[in-house]
Design an enzyme around this catalytic site. Structure first.
Site, PDB file in Angstrom:
ATOM      1  N   ASN A 138       2.224  -5.136  -3.228  1.00 60.32           N
ATOM      2  CA  ASN A 138       0.809  -5.430  -2.986  1.00 60.32           C
ATOM      3  C   ASN A 138       0.042  -4.137  -2.694  1.00 60.32           C
ATOM      4  O   ASN A 138       0.513  -3.287  -1.934  1.00 60.32           O
ATOM      5  CB  ASN A 138       0.723  -6.356  -1.754  1.00 60.32           C
ATOM      6  CG  ASN A 138      -0.635  -6.983  -1.535  1.00 60.32           C
ATOM      7  OD1 ASN A 138      -1.179  -7.612  -2.451  1.00 60.32           O
ATOM      8  ND2 ASN A 138      -1.188  -6.840  -0.341  1.00 60.32           N
ATOM      9  N   ASP A 159     -12.278  -9.989  -1.280  1.00 61.61           N
ATOM     10  CA  ASP A 159     -13.614 -10.060  -0.684  1.00 61.61           C
ATOM     11  C   ASP A 159     -14.527  -9.114  -1.454  1.00 61.61           C
ATOM     12  O   ASP A 159     -14.063  -8.146  -2.046  1.00 61.61           O
ATOM     13  CB  ASP A 159     -13.631  -9.798   0.836  1.00 61.61           C
ATOM     14  CG  ASP A 159     -12.934  -8.530   1.280  1.00 61.61           C
ATOM     15  OD1 ASP A 159     -12.784  -7.588   0.468  1.00 61.61           O
ATOM     16  OD2 ASP A 159     -12.541  -8.462   2.459  1.00 61.61           O
ATOM     17  N   HIS A 179     -10.322  -5.831  -2.638  1.00 62.40           N
ATOM     18  CA  HIS A 179     -11.422  -5.596  -1.696  1.00 62.40           C
ATOM     19  C   HIS A 179     -12.493  -4.802  -2.437  1.00 62.40           C
ATOM     20  O   HIS A 179     -12.318  -3.613  -2.697  1.00 62.40           O
ATOM     21  CB  HIS A 179     -10.933  -4.807  -0.478  1.00 62.40           C
ATOM     22  CG  HIS A 179      -9.912  -5.531   0.333  1.00 62.40           C
ATOM     23  ND1 HIS A 179     -10.196  -6.687   1.017  1.00 62.40           N
ATOM     24  CD2 HIS A 179      -8.603  -5.275   0.569  1.00 62.40           C
ATOM     25  CE1 HIS A 179      -9.110  -7.102   1.649  1.00 62.40           C
ATOM     26  NE2 HIS A 179      -8.132  -6.271   1.389  1.00 62.40           N
ATOM     27  N   GLU A 192       0.800  -1.242   0.000  1.00 64.86           N
ATOM     28  CA  GLU A 192       0.000   0.000   0.000  1.00 64.86           C
ATOM     29  C   GLU A 192       0.825   1.280   0.000  1.00 64.86           C
ATOM     30  O   GLU A 192       0.543   2.196   0.767  1.00 64.86           O
ATOM     31  CB  GLU A 192      -0.948  -0.001   1.206  1.00 64.86           C
ATOM     32  CG  GLU A 192      -1.890  -1.183   1.221  1.00 64.86           C
ATOM     33  CD  GLU A 192      -2.911  -1.129   2.365  1.00 64.86           C
ATOM     34  OE1 GLU A 192      -2.740  -0.304   3.284  1.00 64.86           O
ATOM     35  OE2 GLU A 192      -3.860  -1.923   2.327  1.00 64.86           O
ATOM     36  N   GLU A 227      -6.209 -10.594  -1.549  1.00 59.64           N
ATOM     37  CA  GLU A 227      -7.064 -10.376  -0.363  1.00 59.64           C
ATOM     38  C   GLU A 227      -8.527 -10.256  -0.763  1.00 59.64           C
ATOM     39  O   GLU A 227      -9.262  -9.413  -0.237  1.00 59.64           O
ATOM     40  CB  GLU A 227      -6.625  -9.106   0.383  1.00 59.64           C
ATOM     41  CG  GLU A 227      -5.159  -9.086   0.765  1.00 59.64           C
ATOM     42  CD  GLU A 227      -4.743  -7.841   1.551  1.00 59.64           C
ATOM     43  OE1 GLU A 227      -5.619  -7.105   2.041  1.00 59.64           O
ATOM     44  OE2 GLU A 227      -3.528  -7.620   1.667  1.00 59.64           O
TER      45      GLU A 227
END
Ligand code: XIL
Length: 302
Positions: free
Chosen positions: A169, A237, A206, A127, A235
């Site tokens: 990432n 979702d 996400h 990030e 990750e």
């Protein structure tokens, strides 16, 4: 195939999940983990605050619980994350300059050395890019040590664990037309052209109504892969429920499958009740551990 891992293996890919150490005593949770997934990411236990709570005093107990459980089941591990502006230990949060740069590099070296040979891919830096339209770096204490902090972290990670893939990432880098995506792309292009050791780019993925699965996801993944790196969904979702959610999960899965260098997908938790999201039902299993429509939609296309 009848499980996510077995289905992903049919095309040489993996299917992973985030794991929390404090749930390893939950038999429903562990039952699904052992059955469905062949890659594991520690949800919090390998982060800087967990592994170096006091400067130069390293703490691997909870991370080791996850690593040992996974390896005992023949699963591989994504290491997450060596350097990040968030979830830093208190002692690091107010550091700056050369002292912070050296502390960060020491952290990368120590943690990557401790786990050398046991990690499939490290999220070396997490990030580091800004949201919005700048396409530039996020301001942080690490960024203020100099723009070369990211490549310095990658070089330190390569020296410490030469067999692991080294990933950058980030989130909201899924839509090819977004400035943040372009900023990360240019950094990876620059790293490849100058020989900075980078092997992969992780897309957190996400998704919610404000940040939906983009229709050009395949383009994004393919363009990054064309730079000579693997890409991974790290990750995943997706907020929502029912058929709408199932279709979005299927779209992400197909985007990965359509890119030869997309090596695997990790969801960020097992049951909806395990999610880091305060509310909602963003995962593949309901709170009782039952397979959701989204589960079947993913399995059907893997
Ligand atoms: C989240 C965890 O799921 C939470 O338990 C924790 O409180 C905060 O961090 N991006 C990342 C992950 O890279 O490490 C974050 O995980 C979610 C967003």
């Amino acid at each position: 195939a009848s499980t996510l891992a077995a289905a992903a293996q049919q095309s040489g890919r993996y299917f992973g999940t985030a794991v929390a150490a404090n749930k390893l005593g939950d038999s429903t949770y562990v039952g699904i983990l052992n059955r469905e997934f062949d890659m594991v990411t520690a949800e919090n236990e390998m982060k800087m605050d967990a592994t170096e709570p006091n400067q130069n005093q390293f703490s691997y107990g909870n991370a080791d619980r996850i690593v040992n459980q996974a390896r005992g089941q023949g699963k591989r591990i994504r290491g997450h994350a060596l350097a990040w502006h968030s979830q830093q230990p208190g002692w690091m949060q107010n550091m700056s300059g050369t002292a912070l740069r050296n502390a960060m590099l020491n952290h990368v070296t120590q943690v990557a050395t401790y786990y050398r040979g046991k990690i499939y891919a490290w999220d070396v830096v997490n990030e580091a890019f800004a949201d919005g339209n700048s396409g530039g770096r996020r301001d942080s204490n690490l960024q203020r040590t100099g723009n070369d902090w990211i490549e310095a972290a990658f070089r330190a990670a390569r020296a410490a664990d030469p067999g692991a893939k080294l990933c950058y990432n980030d989130y909201n880098t899924d839509n090819w037309s977004h400035a943040k995506t372009q900023g990360v792309y240019r950094m990876v292009q620059d790293f490849k052209s100058r020989g900075v050791p980078i092997d992969c780019v992780g897309f957190q993925a996400h998704f919610n109504s404000g940040n939906p699965v983009p229709s050009n996801y395949h383009t994004t993944l393919q363009n990054f892969a064309a730079l000579g790196v693997d890409v991974q969904i790290t990750e995943l979702d997706i907020e929502g429920s029912g058929n709408t959610q199932a279709q979005q999960y299927q779209g992400v899965t197909q985007a990965c499958l359509s890119v030869p260098r997309c090596t695997g997908i990790t969801v960020w938790g097992i049951r909806d009740t395990d999610s880091w999201r305060a509310s909602g039902t963003p995962l593949l299993f309901d709170g009782s551990g039952n397979k959701k429509a989204a589960y079947n939609s993913v399995l059907n296309v893997l």
